[in-house]
Design a protein around this motif. Structure first.
Motif, mmCIF file in Angstrom:
data_model
loop_
_atom_site.group_PDB
_atom_site.id
_atom_site.type_symbol
_atom_site.label_atom_id
_atom_site.label_comp_id
_atom_site.label_asym_id
_atom_site.label_seq_id
_atom_site.Cartn_x
_atom_site.Cartn_y
_atom_site.Cartn_z
ATOM 1 N N TYR A 281 3.081 -8.239 5.892
ATOM 2 C CA TYR A 281 2.820 -8.518 7.300
ATOM 3 C C TYR A 281 3.828 -7.826 8.208
ATOM 4 C CZ TYR A 281 1.351 -11.111 11.422
ATOM 5 O OH TYR A 281 0.872 -11.435 12.656
ATOM 6 N N GLU A 282 5.094 -7.872 7.824
ATOM 7 C CA GLU A 282 6.140 -7.276 8.657
ATOM 8 C C GLU A 282 6.147 -5.759 8.519
ATOM 9 O OE1 GLU A 282 7.702 -8.729 10.884
ATOM 10 O OE2 GLU A 282 7.238 -10.802 10.389
ATOM 11 N N TRP B 73 -5.157 0.612 3.660
ATOM 12 C CA TRP B 73 -4.916 -0.781 3.324
ATOM 13 C C TRP B 73 -6.293 -1.366 3.040
ATOM 14 C CZ3 TRP B 73 -0.379 -3.790 3.266
ATOM 15 C CH2 TRP B 73 0.792 -3.094 3.630
ATOM 16 N N THR B 74 -6.386 -2.245 2.064
ATOM 17 C CA THR B 74 -7.682 -2.823 1.744
ATOM 18 C C THR B 74 -7.545 -4.304 1.449
ATOM 19 O OG1 THR B 74 -9.694 -2.513 0.420
ATOM 20 C CG2 THR B 74 -7.588 -2.407 -0.748
ATOM 21 N N ILE C 110 -4.406 -6.253 0.420
ATOM 22 C CA ILE C 110 -4.163 -7.502 1.129
ATOM 23 C C ILE C 110 -4.877 -8.643 0.410
ATOM 24 C CG2 ILE C 110 -4.461 -8.705 3.326
ATOM 25 C CD1 ILE C 110 -4.588 -5.869 4.638
ATOM 26 N N PRO C 111 -4.156 -9.699 0.017
ATOM 27 C CA PRO C 111 -4.782 -10.791 -0.741
ATOM 28 C C PRO C 111 -5.727 -11.630 0.112
ATOM 29 C CG PRO C 111 -2.507 -11.337 -0.203
ATOM 30 C CD PRO C 111 -2.717 -9.921 0.227
ATOM 31 N N THR C 112 -6.978 -11.657 -0.311
ATOM 32 C CA THR C 112 -8.033 -12.359 0.419
ATOM 33 C C THR C 112 -8.527 -13.550 -0.394
ATOM 34 O OG1 THR C 112 -8.725 -10.199 1.278
ATOM 35 C CG2 THR C 112 -10.232 -12.047 1.606
ATOM 36 N N ILE D 22 -3.308 -10.046 8.528
ATOM 37 C CA ILE D 22 -2.568 -8.875 8.043
ATOM 38 C C ILE D 22 -3.359 -7.603 8.343
ATOM 39 C CG2 ILE D 22 -1.627 -7.714 6.007
ATOM 40 C CD1 ILE D 22 -1.095 -10.459 4.789
ATOM 41 N N GLY D 23 -4.679 -7.648 8.117
ATOM 42 C CA GLY D 23 -5.502 -6.495 8.445
ATOM 43 C C GLY D 23 -5.410 -6.125 9.904
#
Length: 292
Positions: free
Chosen positions: A37-38, A123-124, A147-149, A162-163
């Protein structure tokens, strides 16, 4: 009014703070989610570039050796946007989802000079329960820009925040809007998370639709041992990119109309616009899929 960028970033920080940290796995997951995120750690860029570049190079080799025929149409419609020196907006790509191997394998078609720069790699969003299983995998997939979904948690979950953060940074985000692997003849309805990202990004992203065929044959669902089965004698991969879609006028009109509505009417307008965007994306990807 729709949430400001600062309000969204505050929501993202709050969701990260609320992540459980009782076990080593939970602490590891929360650590990498915060780092994603950062995105401002000095060591992040070289490590992420190494993971993404090495993985994509490996996928390129698999594509060359594992398929009898690979057809890629209009890749320039993606790379021209990605490499444009005048691009001032983020990039978002959307595609159908034929197998659990779609990402990263499909990106083996990208030119070699784009593989080693985090700024020109995607990024996915990927299923947390399949990918983030232990601290080692947490690190690998986080650095791999996945990115954990969590399926079923909807459009307000941390993955979408995050996306959005990556889009706000001007990056490239890829989404499989069907939300799960689909090997049927008909595309599934597109989820609204992608609509929210398009609507709420600080700068409305340029959207490039794409579609492919051939992945479900090498990674069919229902295998007792879920391993890819490419064949250099029979396997074919076809990838097709479409014209970019500019949702800027729609998003601008939505923001202007929303500012004068009651909370209830604004919520209904939000729903209608999310549906409209998802339907337009579905139509674009479906057309490319049928032509691929």
């Amino acid at each position: 009014m729709a949430a400001t960028t600062e309000q969204r970033h505050g929501r993202g920080h709050l969701l990260i703070e609320q992540l459980p940290r009782e076990t080593w796995q939970e602490r590891s997951f929360a650590y990498w989610a915060e780092k994603q995120y950062e995105g401002n750690s000095t060591w992040w860029r070289p490590l992420s570039a190494a993971v993404v570049g090495t993985t994509t190079a490996l996928m390129s080799g698999i594509i060359k050796l594992g398929f009898r025929k690979v057809t890629v149409e209009n890749l320039h419609k993606l790379t021209d946007v990605l490499e444009s020196p005048d691009r001032s907006r983020p990039l978002l790509t959307v595609a159908n989802h034929e197998s659990t191997l779609d990402d990263p394998l499909i990106w083996g078609i990208m030119p070699a000079h784009l593989r080693w720069q985090p700024e020109t790699t995607r990024w996915t969003l990927g299923a947390r329960e399949l990918l983030y299983k232990n601290p080692v995998l947490n690190a690998f997939f986080a650095l791999g820009q996945t990115i954990p979904t969590v399926r079923g948690e909807g459009i307000w979950q941390l993955a979408v925040e995050i996306g959005l953060r990556k889009l706000d940074e001007g990056r490239w985000v890829h989404v499989f809007p069907e939300g799960r692997v689909n090997q049927e003849a008909q595309l599934l309805r597109f989820k609204w998370g992608v609509s929210r990202m398009i609507m709420e990004a600080e700068r409305t992203p340029i959207v490039v639709p794409m579609a492919f065929r051939g992945m479900k044959e090498i990674m069919p669902l229902g295998q007792k041992v879920p391993l890819p089965r490419p064949s250099p004698f029979t396997s074919e991969l076809r990838v097709r990119f479409g014209d970019s879609i500019d949702f800027g006028p729609l998003v601008l009109g939505w923001r202007r109309a929303r500012s004068s509505l009651s909370a209830e009417d604004a919520a209904e307008l939000d729903r209608q616009v999310r549906i409209s965007i998802a339907d337009r994306l579905w139509t674009a990807v479906n057309g490319l899929r049928e032509a691929a």
